[in-house]
Write a protein that holds these residues in place. Structure first.
Motif, PDB file in Angstrom:
ATOM      1  N   LEU A 140      28.477 -25.196  35.951  1.00  0.00           N
ATOM      2  CA  LEU A 140      28.678 -24.339  37.560  1.00  0.00           C
ATOM      3  C   LEU A 140      28.610 -25.192  38.004  1.00  0.00           C
ATOM      4  O   LEU A 140      27.877 -26.447  37.959  1.00  0.00           O
ATOM      5  N   ARG A 141      30.153 -25.801  39.021  1.00  0.00           N
ATOM      6  CA  ARG A 141      29.853 -26.871  39.848  1.00  0.00           C
ATOM      7  C   ARG A 141      30.639 -26.019  41.469  1.00  0.00           C
ATOM      8  O   ARG A 141      30.809 -24.395  41.392  1.00  0.00           O
ATOM      9  N   LEU A 142      29.697 -26.534  42.944  1.00  0.00           N
ATOM     10  CA  LEU A 142      29.919 -26.353  44.082  1.00  0.00           C
ATOM     11  C   LEU A 142      31.823 -26.133  44.093  1.00  0.00           C
ATOM     12  O   LEU A 142      31.902 -27.646  44.534  1.00  0.00           O
ATOM     13  N   ALA A 143      32.422 -25.518  44.006  1.00  0.00           N
ATOM     14  CA  ALA A 143      33.624 -25.585  44.323  1.00  0.00           C
ATOM     15  C   ALA A 143      33.784 -26.184  46.440  1.00  0.00           C
ATOM     16  O   ALA A 143      34.957 -26.653  46.374  1.00  0.00           O
ATOM     17  N   SER A 144      33.334 -24.763  47.328  1.00  0.00           N
ATOM     18  CA  SER A 144      33.442 -25.122  48.555  1.00  0.00           C
ATOM     19  C   SER A 144      32.516 -23.907  49.238  1.00  0.00           C
ATOM     20  O   SER A 144      32.236 -23.654  48.973  1.00  0.00           O
ATOM     21  N   ALA A 184      18.902 -24.017  47.555  1.00  0.00           N
ATOM     22  CA  ALA A 184      18.731 -22.528  47.409  1.00  0.00           C
ATOM     23  C   ALA A 184      19.734 -22.441  46.263  1.00  0.00           C
ATOM     24  O   ALA A 184      19.350 -21.742  45.715  1.00  0.00           O
ATOM     25  N   THR A 185      19.753 -23.584  45.070  1.00  0.00           N
ATOM     26  CA  THR A 185      19.493 -23.197  43.955  1.00  0.00           C
ATOM     27  C   THR A 185      18.568 -23.974  43.124  1.00  0.00           C
ATOM     28  O   THR A 185      18.593 -24.837  43.090  1.00  0.00           O
ATOM     29  N   GLY A 186      18.360 -23.132  41.816  1.00  0.00           N
ATOM     30  CA  GLY A 186      17.855 -23.392  40.960  1.00  0.00           C
ATOM     31  C   GLY A 186      17.760 -24.651  40.363  1.00  0.00           C
ATOM     32  O   GLY A 186      17.393 -24.985  38.504  1.00  0.00           O
ATOM     33  N   PHE A 187      19.202 -24.965  40.046  1.00  0.00           N
ATOM     34  CA  PHE A 187      19.014 -26.296  38.600  1.00  0.00           C
ATOM     35  C   PHE A 187      20.197 -27.248  40.019  1.00  0.00           C
ATOM     36  O   PHE A 187      21.266 -26.849  40.292  1.00  0.00           O
ATOM     37  N   ALA A 188      20.624 -28.109  38.966  1.00  0.00           N
ATOM     38  CA  ALA A 188      21.673 -29.484  39.358  1.00  0.00           C
ATOM     39  C   ALA A 188      22.766 -29.156  39.095  1.00  0.00           C
ATOM     40  O   ALA A 188      23.196 -28.604  38.364  1.00  0.00           O
ATOM     41  N   LEU A 189      23.706 -28.565  40.540  1.00  0.00           N
ATOM     42  CA  LEU A 189      24.933 -28.180  40.616  1.00  0.00           C
ATOM     43  C   LEU A 189      26.347 -29.428  40.721  1.00  0.00           C
ATOM     44  O   LEU A 189      25.512 -30.356  40.576  1.00  0.00           O
ATOM     45  N   ALA A 190      26.812 -29.062  39.380  1.00  0.00           N
ATOM     46  CA  ALA A 190      28.388 -29.699  39.118  1.00  0.00           C
ATOM     47  C   ALA A 190      28.960 -29.861  40.600  1.00  0.00           C
ATOM     48  O   ALA A 190      28.776 -29.205  41.097  1.00  0.00           O
ATOM     49  N   GLY A 191      29.485 -31.686  40.855  1.00  0.00           N
ATOM     50  CA  GLY A 191      30.438 -31.361  41.722  1.00  0.00           C
ATOM     51  C   GLY A 191      29.564 -33.027  42.942  1.00  0.00           C
ATOM     52  O   GLY A 191      28.478 -32.769  42.749  1.00  0.00           O
ATOM     53  N   HIS A 212      30.933 -22.072  52.821  1.00  0.00           N
ATOM     54  CA  HIS A 212      32.010 -21.821  53.793  1.00  0.00           C
ATOM     55  C   HIS A 212      31.086 -22.312  55.037  1.00  0.00           C
ATOM     56  O   HIS A 212      30.290 -22.632  56.215  1.00  0.00           O
ATOM     57  N   PRO A 213      31.785 -22.277  56.141  1.00  0.00           N
ATOM     58  CA  PRO A 213      32.127 -22.784  56.915  1.00  0.00           C
ATOM     59  C   PRO A 213      30.679 -22.636  58.429  1.00  0.00           C
ATOM     60  O   PRO A 213      29.781 -20.862  57.611  1.00  0.00           O
ATOM     61  N   GLY A 214      30.017 -23.606  58.256  1.00  0.00           N
ATOM     62  CA  GLY A 214      28.489 -22.637  58.801  1.00  0.00           C
ATOM     63  C   GLY A 214      27.399 -23.585  57.874  1.00  0.00           C
ATOM     64  O   GLY A 214      26.666 -23.014  57.865  1.00  0.00           O
ATOM     65  N   VAL A 215      27.757 -23.766  56.750  1.00  0.00           N
ATOM     66  CA  VAL A 215      27.324 -23.645  55.225  1.00  0.00           C
ATOM     67  C   VAL A 215      27.136 -25.105  54.853  1.00  0.00           C
ATOM     68  O   VAL A 215      27.942 -25.953  55.008  1.00  0.00           O
ATOM     69  N   THR A 216      26.161 -26.141  54.892  1.00  0.00           N
ATOM     70  CA  THR A 216      26.565 -27.484  54.036  1.00  0.00           C
ATOM     71  C   THR A 216      26.469 -27.574  52.350  1.00  0.00           C
ATOM     72  O   THR A 216      25.700 -26.519  52.273  1.00  0.00           O
ATOM     73  N   ALA A 217      26.874 -28.684  51.880  1.00  0.00           N
ATOM     74  CA  ALA A 217      26.580 -28.655  50.667  1.00  0.00           C
ATOM     75  C   ALA A 217      25.134 -28.664  50.116  1.00  0.00           C
ATOM     76  O   ALA A 217      24.222 -28.569  49.474  1.00  0.00           O
ATOM     77  N   GLU A 218      24.439 -30.127  50.850  1.00  0.00           N
ATOM     78  CA  GLU A 218      22.131 -29.517  50.730  1.00  0.00           C
ATOM     79  C   GLU A 218      21.741 -28.176  50.808  1.00  0.00           C
ATOM     80  O   GLU A 218      21.120 -27.653  49.750  1.00  0.00           O
ATOM     81  N   GLU A 219      21.652 -27.709  51.895  1.00  0.00           N
ATOM     82  CA  GLU A 219      21.777 -25.996  51.802  1.00  0.00           C
ATOM     83  C   GLU A 219      22.096 -25.100  50.414  1.00  0.00           C
ATOM     84  O   GLU A 219      20.805 -25.118  49.829  1.00  0.00           O
ATOM     85  N   VAL A 220      23.282 -25.243  50.487  1.00  0.00           N
ATOM     86  CA  VAL A 220      23.699 -24.734  48.578  1.00  0.00           C
ATOM     87  C   VAL A 220      23.053 -25.033  48.348  1.00  0.00           C
ATOM     88  O   VAL A 220      22.256 -24.516  46.607  1.00  0.00           O
ATOM     89  N   ARG A 221      22.253 -26.377  48.147  1.00  0.00           N
ATOM     90  CA  ARG A 221      22.124 -27.292  46.317  1.00  0.00           C
ATOM     91  C   ARG A 221      20.635 -27.177  46.635  1.00  0.00           C
ATOM     92  O   ARG A 221      19.485 -26.628  45.501  1.00  0.00           O
ATOM     93  N   PHE A 247      33.412 -23.213  36.750  1.00  0.00           N
ATOM     94  CA  PHE A 247      33.039 -23.917  35.575  1.00  0.00           C
ATOM     95  C   PHE A 247      34.379 -24.979  35.420  1.00  0.00           C
ATOM     96  O   PHE A 247      34.333 -25.712  34.320  1.00  0.00           O
ATOM     97  N   ASP A 248      34.823 -25.591  36.693  1.00  0.00           N
ATOM     98  CA  ASP A 248      36.022 -26.554  35.705  1.00  0.00           C
ATOM     99  C   ASP A 248      35.504 -27.603  35.235  1.00  0.00           C
ATOM    100  O   ASP A 248      35.596 -28.672  36.228  1.00  0.00           O
ATOM    101  N   THR A 249      34.404 -28.081  35.456  1.00  0.00           N
ATOM    102  CA  THR A 249      33.809 -29.017  34.253  1.00  0.00           C
ATOM    103  C   THR A 249      33.351 -29.058  33.349  1.00  0.00           C
ATOM    104  O   THR A 249      34.471 -28.522  32.266  1.00  0.00           O
TER     105      THR A 249
END
Length: 237
Positions: free
Chosen positions: A178-182, A195-202, A184-193, A171-173
């Motif tokens: 909520l901010r995507l900080a990292s 799978a998330t029901g709101f816009a993530l900071a970062g 895990h290897p094998g995952v992309t930021a696009e995949e995380v976003r 929550f360092d915003t």
């Protein structure tokens, strides 16, 4: 090769970095492995408990008595760092473990609010979510159990990090969203976003969750969780 579960263990362990002499209260297998790893490595002053009435050492042997009154004093004075689960969590860190749907006639009844309000108002709290999806990361929780940054403030209210099977969040915003900080290897930021029901900071350039050291992997695999139970909670992908 480091497994996804082991990256999750590392990410959970990092929640207790530099915490000093506080009571670590992990809820779940991966957070528990993480807390034990943190105490064995970079956070040796952490206090571990058997979950009932005793402080325990790394070997599980009793080291001291933790009566309920002392436990409550630690909880209400910021001397405990809990890692809880969440059936739902929103961008401000409001957590729901009580019900899905309208409170008066819920579609699903869950654990109930339990100690989540006291935890979040009176001591640092992080979250572990083993199945990241839009059903968990929601725009608005159906009921507030744990209190987020848009609903509370105080000397002991602090949400540390959220760890899921896809990545690490904080929550360092400026507005404590909520901010995507990292990832895990094998995952992309696009995949995380997705799978998330709101816009993530970062931004788009998201680093990977750090690699465990050879010593940390040895501790995880040979000392803390030799049965490999972590792989059941976060299966290989």
């Amino acid at each position: 090769m480091t497994s996804r579960a082991e990256y999750c263990v590392i990410a959970c362990a990092e929640a207790w970095r530099d915490n000093g002499e506080v009571l670590a209260s992990p809820m779940g297998l991966v957070p528990s492995v993480g807390a034990h790893l943190a105490k064995r490595t970079f956070s040796p002053d952490l206090l571990l408990t058997d979950g009932e009435a005793l402080l325990v050492g790394l070997d599980g042997e009793p080291e001291g008595w933790l009566p309920y009154r002392r436990h409550l004093a630690m909880v209400t004075g910021g001397r405990r760092h809990v890692m809880m689960g969440a059936s739902q969590i929103d961008r401000y860190g409001n957590q729901n473990i009580s019900c899905i749907g309208d409170w008066e006639r819920p579609a699903r009844q869950l654990l109930g609010v339990r100690g989540a309000p006291v935890n979040t108002l009176n001591n640092p709290v992080s979250y572990w979510i083993p199945r990241h999806s839009t059903r968990v990361f929601v725009e608005r929780v159906d009921m507030v159990s744990g209190v987020g940054y848009d609903r509370a403030a105080g000397p002991y209210h602090r949400l540390g990090r959220v760890v899921s099977d896809l990545g690490v969040f904080d929550f360092d915003t400026p507005d404590h969203t909520l901010r995507l900080a990292s990832v895990h290897p094998g995952v992309t930021a696009e995949e995380v976003r997705a799978a998330t029901g709101f816009a993530l900071a970062g931004g788009a350039d998201v680093p990977y969750t750090r690699e465990p050291t050879a010593g940390e992997l040895r501790l995880i695999r040979e000392v803390i969780d030799p049965a490999g139970l972590r792989e059941r909670e976060v299966p290989a992908r």
